[in-house]
Write a protein that holds these residues in place. Structure first.
Motif, short mmCIF file in Angstrom:
data_model
loop_
_atom_site.label_atom_id
_atom_site.label_comp_id
_atom_site.label_asym_id
_atom_site.label_seq_id
_atom_site.Cartn_x
_atom_site.Cartn_y
_atom_site.Cartn_z
N THR A 249 12.34 54.39 21.71
CA THR A 249 12.26 55.68 22.40
C THR A 249 10.83 55.97 22.85
OG1 THR A 249 14.11 56.51 21.08
CG2 THR A 249 12.70 58.15 22.15
N LEU A 250 9.88 55.65 21.99
CA LEU A 250 8.46 55.83 22.34
C LEU A 250 8.08 54.93 23.51
CD1 LEU A 250 5.72 57.14 21.51
CD2 LEU A 250 5.33 55.11 20.09
N TYR A 251 8.51 53.68 23.47
CA TYR A 251 8.23 52.76 24.58
C TYR A 251 8.76 53.32 25.90
CZ TYR A 251 6.77 48.76 21.68
OH TYR A 251 6.09 47.91 20.85
N HIS A 252 10.00 53.86 25.84
CA HIS A 252 10.65 54.30 27.07
C HIS A 252 9.99 55.53 27.66
CE1 HIS A 252 14.12 54.72 29.83
NE2 HIS A 252 13.93 56.03 29.66
N TYR A 253 9.73 56.54 26.80
CA TYR A 253 9.26 57.83 27.33
C TYR A 253 7.74 57.93 27.41
CZ TYR A 253 14.03 59.58 27.03
OH TYR A 253 15.39 59.76 27.21
N ALA A 254 7.04 57.27 26.48
CA ALA A 254 5.57 57.38 26.48
C ALA A 254 4.90 56.33 27.36
CB ALA A 254 5.05 57.28 25.04
N PHE A 255 5.45 55.12 27.37
CA PHE A 255 4.80 54.03 28.09
C PHE A 255 5.57 53.57 29.33
CE2 PHE A 255 3.56 53.53 23.57
CZ PHE A 255 2.20 53.79 23.70
N GLY A 256 6.81 54.06 29.48
CA GLY A 256 7.59 53.65 30.64
C GLY A 256 8.07 52.22 30.59
N TRP A 257 8.17 51.67 29.38
CA TRP A 257 8.63 50.28 29.23
C TRP A 257 10.15 50.31 29.03
CZ3 TRP A 257 4.52 48.96 24.94
CH2 TRP A 257 3.26 48.97 25.54
N ALA A 258 10.87 49.87 30.03
CA ALA A 258 12.33 49.97 30.01
C ALA A 258 12.96 48.88 29.16
CB ALA A 258 12.87 49.90 31.44
N ALA A 259 14.04 49.23 28.48
CA ALA A 259 14.83 48.25 27.73
C ALA A 259 15.65 47.42 28.72
CB ALA A 259 15.73 48.97 26.75
N PRO A 260 16.22 46.29 28.31
CA PRO A 260 16.26 45.79 26.93
C PRO A 260 14.98 45.08 26.53
CG PRO A 260 17.48 44.32 28.37
CD PRO A 260 17.05 45.47 29.22
N TYR A 261 14.75 45.07 25.22
CA TYR A 261 13.59 44.39 24.65
C TYR A 261 14.07 43.13 23.93
CZ TYR A 261 12.05 49.20 25.24
OH TYR A 261 11.80 50.45 25.75
N ASP A 262 13.20 42.16 23.82
CA ASP A 262 13.56 40.93 23.13
C ASP A 262 12.41 40.52 22.23
OD1 ASP A 262 15.06 38.74 22.36
OD2 ASP A 262 15.58 38.17 24.41
N LEU A 263 12.66 39.58 21.36
CA LEU A 263 11.60 39.08 20.49
C LEU A 263 10.47 38.51 21.34
CD1 LEU A 263 13.70 37.33 17.68
CD2 LEU A 263 12.39 39.44 17.48
N PRO A 264 9.23 38.70 20.95
CA PRO A 264 8.75 39.29 19.69
C PRO A 264 8.41 40.77 19.79
CG PRO A 264 6.93 38.21 20.78
CD PRO A 264 8.10 38.08 21.71
N SER A 265 9.11 41.54 20.60
CA SER A 265 8.82 42.97 20.71
C SER A 265 9.09 43.66 19.37
CB SER A 265 9.67 43.60 21.81
OG SER A 265 11.02 43.63 21.43
N LEU A 266 8.35 44.75 19.12
CA LEU A 266 8.48 45.45 17.84
C LEU A 266 9.87 46.06 17.65
CD1 LEU A 266 7.07 46.29 15.26
CD2 LEU A 266 6.16 48.30 16.45
N PRO A 267 10.48 46.70 18.67
CA PRO A 267 11.83 47.23 18.44
C PRO A 267 12.83 46.16 18.05
CG PRO A 267 10.88 48.20 20.42
CD PRO A 267 9.97 47.09 20.00
N LYS A 268 12.76 45.01 18.71
CA LYS A 268 13.72 43.96 18.39
C LYS A 268 13.44 43.35 17.02
CE LYS A 268 16.46 43.10 20.66
NZ LYS A 268 17.82 43.72 20.64
N LEU A 269 12.17 43.19 16.66
CA LEU A 269 11.83 42.64 15.35
C LEU A 269 12.31 43.57 14.23
CD1 LEU A 269 10.36 40.44 13.72
CD2 LEU A 269 8.27 41.80 13.94
N LEU A 270 12.03 44.87 14.38
CA LEU A 270 12.48 45.84 13.37
C LEU A 270 14.01 45.88 13.30
CD1 LEU A 270 10.03 48.78 14.16
CD2 LEU A 270 9.99 47.33 12.14
N GLY A 271 14.66 45.86 14.46
CA GLY A 271 16.12 45.91 14.49
C GLY A 271 16.77 44.68 13.89
N ALA A 272 16.21 43.50 14.17
CA ALA A 272 16.80 42.26 13.64
C ALA A 272 16.67 42.20 12.12
CB ALA A 272 16.12 41.06 14.28
N VAL A 273 15.48 42.50 11.62
CA VAL A 273 15.27 42.47 10.16
C VAL A 273 16.09 43.58 9.49
CG1 VAL A 273 13.57 42.70 8.31
CG2 VAL A 273 12.99 41.45 10.39
#
Length: 396
Positions: free
Chosen positions: A263-287
């Motif tokens: 959510t922070l990536y999307h609204y604060a930085f404008g980085w649109a999903a989907p994200y993949d490894l080694p991105s932090l959202p995907k790493l946290l979600g996978a673990v």
């Protein structure tokens, strides 16, 4: 004219609510058992319940609600008790406390009219809710794609936002999540307000908050009070219940963190999903998803093996519903990620979103509440133990 002793007794009864609010049958049973335990005190070192108990000579409604939510249902006191069934005293603290806990969730539910959902929130209802929401989403995909072909084989490039735009998902899930948060917050606020006078009434302090936070994060009282673990099927100690709780707790926390970072990536930085490894959202979600799946699978196994005298059998459907929803949420999320480039993307997405929405919708009226109320009880215990005992006994 009343004697001074009678006036004092009446004032004391009014103070703990005994005259104003009569005890229910489960609460009366807890009060009876606590009187016996207070005379025995063999289990005083087992968990937070018994030191808190020794600071009381009488047990009003607020005291009972506090102690019941302080209990972690580890089972150690039951297996150590010389007065446990089949003794005539029939002391079974874990079961009696569990019955009152279930009552407190319903009593403090917000809105109050929805408190009855705690009795109805069983495994069948949870799975039916997942199925209904999944079907609704599947029909939406079919209608949007103009045919059943929309459910299989669409070339979405691994991007599920082509099926459900980001803003649409936010519009669907944000209101449900905010309502669940509000309902739990208002319920535990009432609980805190009621038990505070019965637990010294002193305000929360930094050291007390730090101690309670440590107890929550370490699941301190799931070790039987001596580090050897809880009881499940028999008299043998085991740490597996604590380990599976840790996997579930931290797995859920990591998944929530993954969503928050995205959510922070999307609204604060404008980085649109989907994200993949080694991105932090995907790493946290996978673990987190893996830990949550393992933890809930383990808890499901232990729930079916637990000694029949542990806990409240009437609450098992609610317990299993929550475990099942967490397991479905984690496994469907992992499957969605692994199959994002396959024709199954649309089907898996609808299943995952249905499971997540069902989880959010039942959060205020299911087993999730036990963590919120228990945290509040641990906070009040950490405050109370720092105050002088009102009866000159039980100072920690």
């Amino acid at each position: 004219m009343q004697s001074l002793d009678a006036l004092v007794q009446d004032a004391r009864a009014l103070a703990d609510g005994a005259l104003a609010i009569p005890l229910s049958a489960p609460e009366t049973e807890v009060a009876r058992q606590m009187q016996i335990c207070n005379a025995c005190r063999y289990c005083e070192g087992f968990c937070a319940v018994f030191p808190a108990m020794t600071r009381r000579l009488e047990f009003g409604k607020a005291d009972i609600h506090f102690l019941a939510n302080l209990c972690h249902n580890c089972g150690a006191c039951l297996h150590a008790c010389q007065y446990a069934p089949p003794h005539a005293f029939a002391v079974n603290v874990p079961q009696a406390m569990a019955q009152v806990r279930g009552q407190t969730y319903a009593d403090y539910a917000w809105p109050p009219a929805l408190g009855a959902l705690y009795q109805r929130n069983g495994l069948t209802l949870a799975l039916a809710l997942v199925a209904g929401l999944t079907l609704f989403l599947l029909l939406a995909v079919v209608q949007q794609g103009q045919g059943l072909a929309a459910l299989w084989g669409q070339n979405l490039g691994g991007n599920f936002y082509r099926l459900f735009p980001h803003n649409l998902l936010v519009g669907l899930f944000a209101p449900v999540f905010l309502f669940a948060t509000l309902a739990l917050a208002l319920g535990v606020r009432r609980f805190w307000r009621d038990i505070s006078p019965a637990t010294s009434g002193a305000p929360l302090s930094g050291p007390a908050a730090a101690e309670a936070t440590d107890a929550v994060l370490r699941l301190k009282y799931l070790d039987g009070g001596h580090g050897e673990g809880c009881h499940d099927a028999d008299d043998a100690y085991t740490l597996w219940r604590r380990r599976f709780h840790h996997l579930t707790f931290y797995g859920f926390a990591l998944c929530f963190a993954a969503t928050s970072v995205a959510t922070l990536y999307h609204y604060a930085f404008g980085w649109a999903a989907p994200y993949d490894l080694p991105s932090l959202p995907k790493l946290l979600g996978a673990v987190g998803g893996t830990a949550l799946a393992l933890g809930t699978a383990g808890l499901w196994h232990l729930n079916h093996r637990r000694h029949p005298q542990h806990g409240d059998a009437a609450q098992k459907p609610m317990d299993r519903a929550f475990i099942a929803l967490l397991f479905l949420t984690s496994t469907s999320g992992l499957a969605l990620w692994l199959a994002r480039g396959t024709p199954a993307l649309a089907l898996l997405l609808c299943l995952h979103l249905g499971a997540v929405m069902a989880l959010f919708a039942t959060l205020p009226y299911g087993k999730f509440a036990h963590g919120v109320f228990r945290t509040a009880a641990l906070l009040r215990h950490a405050v109370e133990k720092r105050q002088p005992s009102p009866i000159g006994l039980g100072d920690d």
